[in-house]
Scaffold this active site. Structure first.
Site, PDB file in Angstrom:
ATOM      1  N   GLU A  24       0.682  -1.138  -0.130  1.00 40.13           N
ATOM      2  CA  GLU A  24      -0.056  -0.072   0.068  1.00 40.13           C
ATOM      3  C   GLU A  24       0.639   1.381  -0.092  1.00 40.13           C
ATOM      4  O   GLU A  24       0.497   2.278   0.387  1.00 40.13           O
ATOM      5  CB  GLU A  24      -0.864   0.161   1.134  1.00 40.13           C
ATOM      6  N   SER A 157      -6.783  -2.414   1.679  1.00 42.78           N
ATOM      7  CA  SER A 157      -6.713  -1.850   0.406  1.00 42.78           C
ATOM      8  C   SER A 157      -7.444  -2.816  -0.651  1.00 42.78           C
ATOM      9  O   SER A 157      -7.021  -2.682  -1.544  1.00 42.78           O
ATOM     10  CB  SER A 157      -5.746  -1.004  -0.093  1.00 42.78           C
ATOM     11  N   TYR A 223      -9.465   3.778  -4.986  1.00 41.37           N
ATOM     12  CA  TYR A 223      -8.306   4.649  -5.276  1.00 41.37           C
ATOM     13  C   TYR A 223      -8.158   5.320  -6.697  1.00 41.37           C
ATOM     14  O   TYR A 223      -7.806   6.198  -6.907  1.00 41.37           O
ATOM     15  CB  TYR A 223      -7.107   4.143  -4.842  1.00 41.37           C
ATOM     16  N   ARG A 262     -11.228   2.998  11.153  1.00 47.03           N
ATOM     17  CA  ARG A 262     -12.443   3.009  10.516  1.00 47.03           C
ATOM     18  C   ARG A 262     -12.870   1.305  10.605  1.00 47.03           C
ATOM     19  O   ARG A 262     -11.977   0.556  10.639  1.00 47.03           O
ATOM     20  CB  ARG A 262     -12.089   3.333   8.925  1.00 47.03           C
ATOM     21  N   ASP A 264     -15.523  -1.482   8.741  1.00 45.20           N
ATOM     22  CA  ASP A 264     -16.122  -1.596   7.452  1.00 45.20           C
ATOM     23  C   ASP A 264     -17.249  -2.873   7.640  1.00 45.20           C
ATOM     24  O   ASP A 264     -16.972  -3.792   8.306  1.00 45.20           O
ATOM     25  CB  ASP A 264     -15.273  -2.088   6.507  1.00 45.20           C
ATOM     26  N   GLU A 278     -14.024  -5.670   8.591  1.00 49.12           N
ATOM     27  CA  GLU A 278     -12.634  -5.522   9.093  1.00 49.12           C
ATOM     28  C   GLU A 278     -12.544  -4.110   9.743  1.00 49.12           C
ATOM     29  O   GLU A 278     -13.345  -3.235   9.469  1.00 49.12           O
ATOM     30  CB  GLU A 278     -11.423  -5.568   8.003  1.00 49.12           C
ATOM     31  N   ASN A 280      -9.694  -0.927  10.358  1.00 52.28           N
ATOM     32  CA  ASN A 280      -8.502  -0.325   9.948  1.00 52.28           C
ATOM     33  C   ASN A 280      -7.965   0.759  11.044  1.00 52.28           C
ATOM     34  O   ASN A 280      -8.708   1.613  11.337  1.00 52.28           O
ATOM     35  CB  ASN A 280      -8.905   0.310   8.709  1.00 52.28           C
ATOM     36  N   GLY A 284      -6.736   5.396   5.061  1.00 53.70           N
ATOM     37  CA  GLY A 284      -6.651   6.311   4.019  1.00 53.70           C
ATOM     38  C   GLY A 284      -6.912   7.836   4.424  1.00 53.70           C
ATOM     39  O   GLY A 284      -7.918   8.020   5.035  1.00 53.70           O
TER      40      GLY A 284
END
Length: 322
Positions: A24, A157, A223, A262, A264, A278, A280, A284
Protein backbone atom coordinates in the site's frame (compact mmCIF):
# COMPACT_ATOMS: atom_id res chain seq x y z
CA UNK A 1 -16.81 16.95 18.30
CA UNK A 2 -14.60 19.95 18.90
CA UNK A 3 -11.44 20.91 17.05
CA UNK A 4 -8.05 20.62 18.73
CA UNK A 5 -7.42 23.39 21.27
CA UNK A 6 -3.65 22.95 21.22
CA UNK A 7 -1.27 25.52 19.75
CA UNK A 8 1.10 24.52 16.93
CA UNK A 9 4.13 24.71 19.22
CA UNK A 10 2.54 22.27 21.68
CA UNK A 11 3.22 19.41 19.29
CA UNK A 12 6.95 20.02 19.00
CA UNK A 13 8.54 18.59 15.87
CA UNK A 14 6.21 16.13 14.14
CA UNK A 15 7.30 13.42 11.72
CA UNK A 16 4.70 12.21 9.24
CA UNK A 17 5.64 8.59 8.54
CA UNK A 18 4.70 7.76 4.97
CA UNK A 19 5.55 5.40 2.12
CA UNK A 20 7.19 2.32 3.55
CA UNK A 21 7.63 -1.03 1.84
CA UNK A 22 4.13 -2.50 1.98
CA UNK A 23 1.83 -3.21 -0.97
CA UNK A 24 0.00 0.00 0.00
CA UNK A 25 3.02 2.29 -0.42
CA UNK A 26 1.40 4.36 -3.19
CA UNK A 27 -1.66 5.19 -1.08
CA UNK A 28 0.49 5.84 1.99
CA UNK A 29 2.46 8.47 0.08
CA UNK A 30 -0.78 10.20 -0.93
CA UNK A 31 -2.14 10.07 2.61
CA UNK A 32 1.12 11.26 4.13
CA UNK A 33 1.52 14.17 1.77
CA UNK A 34 -2.05 15.35 2.44
CA UNK A 35 -1.44 15.14 6.21
CA UNK A 36 1.91 16.92 5.89
CA UNK A 37 0.35 19.79 3.94
CA UNK A 38 -2.47 20.18 6.46
CA UNK A 39 -0.07 20.28 9.41
CA UNK A 40 2.23 22.70 7.64
CA UNK A 41 -0.70 25.01 6.86
CA UNK A 42 -1.69 24.82 10.54
CA UNK A 43 1.74 26.12 11.54
CA UNK A 44 3.03 22.83 12.97
CA UNK A 45 6.77 22.09 12.69
CA UNK A 46 6.50 18.99 10.49
CA UNK A 47 8.80 16.78 8.41
CA UNK A 48 8.23 13.80 6.14
CA UNK A 49 9.93 10.52 7.02
CA UNK A 50 9.91 7.49 4.71
CA UNK A 51 11.14 4.36 6.52
CA UNK A 52 12.81 3.07 3.36
CA UNK A 53 15.45 5.77 3.88
CA UNK A 54 16.27 4.63 7.42
CA UNK A 55 13.64 5.25 10.09
CA UNK A 56 15.79 5.52 13.21
CA UNK A 57 18.45 7.64 11.53
CA UNK A 58 15.90 10.16 10.31
CA UNK A 59 13.91 10.36 13.56
CA UNK A 60 17.05 10.68 15.68
CA UNK A 61 18.83 13.05 13.31
CA UNK A 62 15.88 15.43 13.08
CA UNK A 63 15.13 15.25 16.84
CA UNK A 64 11.47 14.40 16.33
CA UNK A 65 9.07 14.82 19.27
CA UNK A 66 6.10 12.78 18.01
CA UNK A 67 4.99 10.81 14.95
CA UNK A 68 1.87 10.86 12.81
CA UNK A 69 1.64 7.35 11.37
CA UNK A 70 0.38 7.40 7.78
CA UNK A 71 1.87 4.01 6.88
CA UNK A 72 -0.76 1.62 5.57
CA UNK A 73 -0.44 -2.14 5.66
CA UNK A 74 2.51 -4.15 6.89
CA UNK A 75 5.09 -2.54 9.20
CA UNK A 76 2.83 0.49 9.60
CA UNK A 77 -0.57 -0.80 10.64
CA UNK A 78 0.36 -4.09 12.29
CA UNK A 79 2.11 -2.96 15.47
CA UNK A 80 5.65 -3.08 14.09
CA UNK A 81 6.29 0.65 13.78
CA UNK A 82 4.22 1.28 16.92
CA UNK A 83 6.51 -1.03 18.88
CA UNK A 84 9.60 0.60 17.42
CA UNK A 85 8.41 4.12 18.28
CA UNK A 86 7.48 2.97 21.78
CA UNK A 87 10.96 1.49 22.27
CA UNK A 88 12.72 4.77 21.39
CA UNK A 89 10.30 6.97 23.33
CA UNK A 90 8.46 8.75 20.53
CA UNK A 91 4.67 9.09 21.02
CA UNK A 92 2.56 8.27 17.98
CA UNK A 93 -0.98 8.55 16.67
CA UNK A 94 -3.65 5.88 16.82
CA UNK A 95 -3.81 2.44 18.37
CA UNK A 96 -1.14 0.75 20.46
CA UNK A 97 1.14 -2.16 19.62
CA UNK A 98 -1.05 -5.15 20.50
CA UNK A 99 -4.35 -3.72 19.22
CA UNK A 100 -2.75 -2.72 15.91
CA UNK A 101 -1.42 -6.26 15.46
CA UNK A 102 -4.77 -7.85 16.24
CA UNK A 103 -6.74 -5.49 13.98
CA UNK A 104 -4.38 -6.13 11.07
CA UNK A 105 -5.03 -9.87 11.32
CA UNK A 106 -8.48 -10.46 9.84
CA UNK A 107 -8.69 -13.97 11.29
CA UNK A 108 -7.89 -12.92 14.86
CA UNK A 109 -10.28 -9.96 14.56
CA UNK A 110 -13.17 -12.08 13.32
CA UNK A 111 -12.62 -14.71 16.01
CA UNK A 112 -12.62 -12.03 18.70
CA UNK A 113 -15.75 -10.36 17.30
CA UNK A 114 -17.54 -13.70 17.27
CA UNK A 115 -16.76 -14.09 20.97
CA UNK A 116 -18.39 -10.75 21.83
CA UNK A 117 -21.43 -11.33 19.62
CA UNK A 118 -20.66 -9.05 16.68
CA UNK A 119 -22.03 -10.69 13.50
CA UNK A 120 -19.65 -11.52 10.65
CA UNK A 121 -19.85 -13.57 7.46
CA UNK A 122 -19.07 -17.29 7.66
CA UNK A 123 -15.43 -18.04 6.89
CA UNK A 124 -12.70 -20.64 6.66
CA UNK A 125 -8.93 -20.38 6.20
CA UNK A 126 -6.36 -22.14 4.02
CA UNK A 127 -2.71 -21.95 5.05
CA UNK A 128 0.17 -21.76 2.60
CA UNK A 129 1.53 -25.19 1.66
CA UNK A 130 -1.66 -26.79 3.01
CA UNK A 131 -2.99 -29.45 0.67
CA UNK A 132 -6.14 -28.00 -0.88
CA UNK A 133 -7.66 -29.88 -3.81
CA UNK A 134 -10.50 -29.35 -6.24
CA UNK A 135 -12.64 -31.58 -4.03
CA UNK A 136 -11.82 -29.35 -1.04
CA UNK A 137 -12.84 -26.32 -3.09
CA UNK A 138 -16.16 -27.89 -4.03
CA UNK A 139 -16.81 -28.77 -0.38
CA UNK A 140 -16.11 -25.17 0.62
CA UNK A 141 -18.66 -23.88 -1.90
CA UNK A 142 -21.19 -26.36 -0.51
CA UNK A 143 -20.54 -25.08 2.99
CA UNK A 144 -20.20 -21.32 2.46
CA UNK A 145 -22.27 -20.60 -0.64
CA UNK A 146 -22.05 -20.37 -4.42
CA UNK A 147 -19.92 -17.20 -4.46
CA UNK A 148 -16.92 -16.65 -2.19
CA UNK A 149 -14.45 -13.89 -1.34
CA UNK A 150 -10.78 -14.75 -0.87
CA UNK A 151 -8.29 -12.39 0.76
CA UNK A 152 -4.93 -12.46 2.58
CA UNK A 153 -5.46 -12.18 6.33
CA UNK A 154 -2.96 -9.34 6.77
CA UNK A 155 -3.43 -6.96 3.84
CA UNK A 156 -5.58 -3.88 3.38
CA UNK A 157 -6.97 -1.81 0.49
CA UNK A 158 -8.37 -5.03 -1.05
CA UNK A 159 -4.84 -6.12 -2.03
CA UNK A 160 -4.83 -9.76 -3.15
CA UNK A 161 -8.62 -10.05 -2.91
CA UNK A 162 -10.75 -12.10 -5.31
CA UNK A 163 -14.41 -12.89 -5.87
CA UNK A 164 -14.91 -16.43 -7.19
CA UNK A 165 -17.71 -18.74 -8.27
CA UNK A 166 -15.90 -21.90 -9.45
CA UNK A 167 -13.53 -24.33 -7.81
CA UNK A 168 -10.81 -23.57 -10.38
CA UNK A 169 -11.11 -19.84 -9.68
CA UNK A 170 -11.03 -20.51 -5.95
CA UNK A 171 -7.77 -22.43 -6.24
CA UNK A 172 -6.20 -19.55 -8.22
CA UNK A 173 -7.55 -16.97 -5.77
CA UNK A 174 -6.01 -18.83 -2.84
CA UNK A 175 -2.67 -18.91 -4.67
CA UNK A 176 -2.93 -15.16 -5.22
CA UNK A 177 -3.70 -14.52 -1.55
CA UNK A 178 -0.72 -16.66 -0.57
CA UNK A 179 1.54 -14.36 -2.59
CA UNK A 180 0.83 -11.73 0.06
CA UNK A 181 0.36 -13.84 3.17
CA UNK A 182 0.86 -17.27 4.68
CA UNK A 183 -2.88 -17.70 5.19
CA UNK A 184 -5.90 -17.06 2.96
CA UNK A 185 -9.30 -16.14 4.38
CA UNK A 186 -12.35 -17.43 2.48
CA UNK A 187 -15.69 -15.78 3.27
CA UNK A 188 -19.28 -16.25 2.18
CA UNK A 189 -20.39 -13.66 -0.37
CA UNK A 190 -23.06 -11.37 1.03
CA UNK A 191 -25.45 -9.63 -1.33
CA UNK A 192 -25.91 -6.17 0.10
CA UNK A 193 -24.60 -2.63 0.34
CA UNK A 194 -21.23 -1.83 1.92
CA UNK A 195 -20.95 0.73 4.71
CA UNK A 196 -18.08 2.20 6.66
CA UNK A 197 -18.03 3.98 10.01
CA UNK A 198 -15.09 6.15 11.05
CA UNK A 199 -14.08 6.35 14.70
CA UNK A 200 -12.45 9.37 16.34
CA UNK A 201 -11.68 9.36 20.06
CA UNK A 202 -14.31 6.75 20.85
CA UNK A 203 -17.06 8.45 18.86
CA UNK A 204 -18.57 7.24 15.60
CA UNK A 205 -18.75 9.70 12.72
CA UNK A 206 -21.67 9.50 10.24
CA UNK A 207 -21.72 6.27 8.24
CA UNK A 208 -20.89 6.22 4.54
CA UNK A 209 -22.27 3.89 1.89
CA UNK A 210 -20.37 3.04 -1.29
CA UNK A 211 -21.57 2.07 -4.74
CA UNK A 212 -19.41 0.92 -7.63
CA UNK A 213 -20.20 -0.49 -11.09
CA UNK A 214 -17.23 -2.83 -10.65
CA UNK A 215 -17.66 -6.42 -9.53
CA UNK A 216 -16.88 -5.42 -5.95
CA UNK A 217 -15.33 -2.56 -3.97
CA UNK A 218 -11.73 -3.43 -4.89
CA UNK A 219 -8.45 -1.45 -5.03
CA UNK A 220 -9.40 0.10 -8.36
CA UNK A 221 -12.81 1.19 -7.08
CA UNK A 222 -11.29 2.63 -3.89
CA UNK A 223 -8.44 4.66 -5.32
CA UNK A 224 -8.54 4.99 -9.10
CA UNK A 225 -12.08 4.75 -10.40
CA UNK A 226 -14.06 7.91 -11.19
CA UNK A 227 -17.35 5.99 -11.17
CA UNK A 228 -17.37 4.97 -7.49
CA UNK A 229 -20.08 6.86 -5.61
CA UNK A 230 -20.05 7.72 -1.90
CA UNK A 231 -23.09 8.70 0.12
CA UNK A 232 -22.83 10.53 3.43
CA UNK A 233 -25.41 10.52 4.96
CA UNK A 234 -25.46 6.88 3.91
CA UNK A 235 -29.24 6.66 3.52
CA UNK A 236 -29.82 4.59 6.64
CA UNK A 237 -32.76 5.47 8.86
CA UNK A 238 -32.11 6.80 12.35
CA UNK A 239 -32.42 3.41 14.03
CA UNK A 240 -30.10 1.61 11.59
CA UNK A 241 -27.57 4.44 11.84
CA UNK A 242 -27.58 4.03 15.61
CA UNK A 243 -27.13 0.27 15.26
CA UNK A 244 -24.20 0.39 12.82
CA UNK A 245 -22.42 3.16 14.74
CA UNK A 246 -22.86 1.23 17.97
CA UNK A 247 -21.46 -1.91 16.37
CA UNK A 248 -18.47 0.03 15.02
CA UNK A 249 -17.58 1.51 18.41
CA UNK A 250 -18.02 -1.88 20.10
CA UNK A 251 -15.94 -3.69 17.46
CA UNK A 252 -13.13 -1.12 17.61
CA UNK A 253 -13.05 -1.27 21.38
CA UNK A 254 -13.18 -5.07 21.45
CA UNK A 255 -9.83 -5.15 19.65
CA UNK A 256 -8.39 -2.68 22.16
CA UNK A 257 -8.07 -0.04 19.44
CA UNK A 258 -8.01 3.65 20.29
CA UNK A 259 -7.54 7.12 18.84
CA UNK A 260 -8.93 6.87 15.35
CA UNK A 261 -9.78 4.33 12.69
CA UNK A 262 -12.48 2.91 10.47
CA UNK A 263 -14.73 -0.15 10.63
CA UNK A 264 -16.23 -1.67 7.47
CA UNK A 265 -19.52 -3.55 7.17
CA UNK A 266 -21.75 -5.17 4.58
CA UNK A 267 -25.50 -5.47 5.04
CA UNK A 268 -27.12 -8.84 4.51
CA UNK A 269 -29.67 -7.89 1.86
CA UNK A 270 -31.72 -4.70 1.99
CA UNK A 271 -32.86 -4.90 5.60
CA UNK A 272 -30.77 -7.67 7.20
CA UNK A 273 -28.13 -7.40 9.90
CA UNK A 274 -24.86 -5.56 9.47
CA UNK A 275 -21.96 -8.00 9.12
CA UNK A 276 -18.53 -6.71 10.05
CA UNK A 277 -15.75 -7.03 7.48
CA UNK A 278 -12.66 -5.51 9.08
CA UNK A 279 -11.23 -2.70 11.19
CA UNK A 280 -8.56 -0.31 9.95
CA UNK A 281 -6.28 1.42 12.46
CA UNK A 282 -4.52 3.63 9.87
CA UNK A 283 -7.18 4.32 7.21
CA UNK A 284 -6.51 6.27 4.04
CA UNK A 285 -6.31 10.06 4.26
CA UNK A 286 -6.31 10.90 0.55
CA UNK A 287 -8.76 13.29 -1.12
CA UNK A 288 -11.05 10.37 -1.92
CA UNK A 289 -10.68 8.66 1.47
CA UNK A 290 -13.63 7.89 3.69
CA UNK A 291 -12.58 9.26 7.09
CA UNK A 292 -12.25 12.84 5.77
CA UNK A 293 -15.65 12.52 4.08
CA UNK A 294 -17.27 11.43 7.35
CA UNK A 295 -15.53 14.20 9.30
CA UNK A 296 -16.70 16.76 6.76
CA UNK A 297 -20.29 15.58 7.22
CA UNK A 298 -19.80 16.34 10.91
CA UNK A 299 -18.65 19.87 10.06
CA UNK A 300 -14.95 19.14 10.55
CA UNK A 301 -12.40 20.38 8.02
CA UNK A 302 -9.53 18.19 6.86
CA UNK A 303 -7.06 20.29 8.86
CA UNK A 304 -9.18 19.99 12.02
CA UNK A 305 -9.40 16.23 11.49
CA UNK A 306 -5.63 15.92 11.11
CA UNK A 307 -5.00 17.94 14.28
CA UNK A 308 -7.54 15.87 16.21
CA UNK A 309 -5.78 12.71 15.09
CA UNK A 310 -2.40 14.17 16.01
CA UNK A 311 -3.82 14.85 19.49
CA UNK A 312 -4.18 11.09 19.97
CA UNK A 313 -0.38 10.86 20.18
CA UNK A 314 -0.53 12.43 23.64
CA UNK A 315 -2.25 9.23 24.87
CA UNK A 316 1.04 7.36 24.27
CA UNK A 317 3.35 9.75 26.08
CA UNK A 318 3.63 7.67 29.25
CA UNK A 319 4.58 4.56 27.17
CA UNK A 320 2.79 2.28 29.61
CA UNK A 321 0.19 1.20 27.07
CA UNK A 322 0.60 -1.62 24.59
Amino acid sequence: MSASNRKPQDYGKVAVLLGGRSAEREISLLSGNAIYNALQDAGVNVVKVDPVDGLYEQLNGQQVDRAFIALHGRDGEDGVVQGFLKSIGIPYTGSGVASSAIAMNKLFSKQLWQQVGIPTAQFRTVKKNQLFTDNDARALFAELGSILFVKPIKEGSSVGMSKVATSAALLKAIQLAHQFDSCALIESYITGKEYTVSILNGEALPSISMQTPRDFYDYEAKYKSTTTEYFCPSGLNEMDEKIICGLAVKAFGALGCSGWGRVDFIRDGDEGEFLILEANTVPGMTESSLVPKAANAKGMSFQQLVLNILDTSFEHEDFSDV
